[in-house]
Design a protein around this motif. Sequence first.
Motif, PDB file in Angstrom:
ATOM      1  N   THR A 253      -4.147   2.999  -5.375  1.00  0.00           N
ATOM      2  CA  THR A 253      -3.053   3.558  -4.572  1.00  0.00           C
ATOM      3  C   THR A 253      -3.431   4.920  -4.005  1.00  0.00           C
ATOM      4  O   THR A 253      -3.177   5.208  -2.823  1.00  0.00           O
ATOM      5  N   GLU A 262       3.981   7.890  -6.109  1.00  0.00           N
ATOM      6  CA  GLU A 262       3.891   6.477  -5.749  1.00  0.00           C
ATOM      7  C   GLU A 262       2.817   5.777  -6.581  1.00  0.00           C
ATOM      8  O   GLU A 262       3.012   4.658  -7.072  1.00  0.00           O
ATOM      9  N   ARG A 266       3.444   2.524  -9.114  1.00  0.00           N
ATOM     10  CA  ARG A 266       2.742   1.241  -8.969  1.00  0.00           C
ATOM     11  C   ARG A 266       1.879   0.954 -10.198  1.00  0.00           C
ATOM     12  O   ARG A 266       1.804  -0.192 -10.675  1.00  0.00           O
ATOM     13  N   ALA A 287      -1.463  -7.562  -5.773  1.00  0.00           N
ATOM     14  CA  ALA A 287      -0.598  -6.656  -5.014  1.00  0.00           C
ATOM     15  C   ALA A 287       0.778  -7.254  -4.765  1.00  0.00           C
ATOM     16  O   ALA A 287       1.799  -6.560  -4.865  1.00  0.00           O
ATOM     17  N   ALA A 288       0.824  -8.555  -4.443  1.00  0.00           N
ATOM     18  CA  ALA A 288       2.103  -9.194  -4.137  1.00  0.00           C
ATOM     19  C   ALA A 288       3.025  -9.185  -5.353  1.00  0.00           C
ATOM     20  O   ALA A 288       4.242  -8.943  -5.232  1.00  0.00           O
ATOM     21  N   ASP A 291       4.252  -5.591  -5.894  1.00  0.00           N
ATOM     22  CA  ASP A 291       5.268  -5.246  -4.892  1.00  0.00           C
ATOM     23  C   ASP A 291       6.610  -5.902  -5.203  1.00  0.00           C
ATOM     24  O   ASP A 291       7.678  -5.302  -5.000  1.00  0.00           O
ATOM     25  N   LEU A 294       8.444  -3.776  -7.889  1.00  0.00           N
ATOM     26  CA  LEU A 294       8.615  -2.321  -7.736  1.00  0.00           C
ATOM     27  C   LEU A 294      10.073  -1.895  -7.825  1.00  0.00           C
ATOM     28  O   LEU A 294      10.387  -0.835  -8.381  1.00  0.00           O
TER      29      LEU A 294
END
Length: 304
Positions: A253, A262, A266, A287-288, A291, A294
């Motif tokens: 990140t 941030e 994450r 990543a999906a 996300d 989050l």
Amino acid sequence: MIVVLGSINADLFFAVDRLPGRGETVLTPTVTVRPGGKGANQAAAAARAGAVAAFFGCVGEDSSGSDMLTALADTGCDVSGVRRVPGATGTAAVMVEAGGENQIVVASGANGAVAADLLADAGLGPGTTLVCQMEIPVEQTAAALRRARAAGARTVLNLAPARPIPPSALADVDVLVVNEPEARTLEGEAGTPLGLARNLAARHRLTCIVTLGGDGAVAAEADGTAWSVGVLPVAAVDTVGAGDAFVGVLAATLDGGGALPEAMRRASVAAGLACTAEGAMSSLPDAAVIDARLADLAPAGRLD
């Protein structure tokens, strides 16, 4: 780009009802071999989180080394910088009890041959984030940090497992990630996690993040600015690899231009998700998935 210099291991997983005490034998019906090693796990975490990542390390001239490299490459990480050396690939015996707590013993094997000269000068620069840990020779970690800092790269050091490191090496670190016992190893004194983070940040002119397991993490920047982040609510199955997920996603990140709050959020989500599946590398979220969760964790908050 993320460049990781570190360890890669074959992890032998033993699922036990409870961890053995001193001098005690605990029986379990099976053992499972999985890819691991703090360096490889952190490289895989960064790659799965969407970063361009390359791993540099050593494996032995055995089938175990080939299997571990294939598993790491399957995460999207570049493994062309891995060197084969005589002897055995690093091996870890990992015992995990119901609820996720663990005990780990590591036979370093080929990781003892990892050297900073595996990194090419052309691969270090302002567009690179170097990530290091403490499962390879300390002097080689220090040399890599020194070269990366001189080349203008961002440097991230996870002081795990806790081992003595020269203060001169910490001078070449931009982001230091430690858990509370590791922070106390460096400080040599008692104090709150935030106090430890602030002391280390001010003393070495870096950003220090202290991870707190189920209590999240706190961070202090060199200018005194401090942050805290909570944890993702999950039912933990296996905590092995959670710390590596945190470090890899934090680095990814930051490397992608994200600010520290941030990156901490994450990273904490990724660490929580890594606790919901067995294994280290095999439990790392992409990543999906990060996300999608989050929204279940509040943003990092600034501390006075």
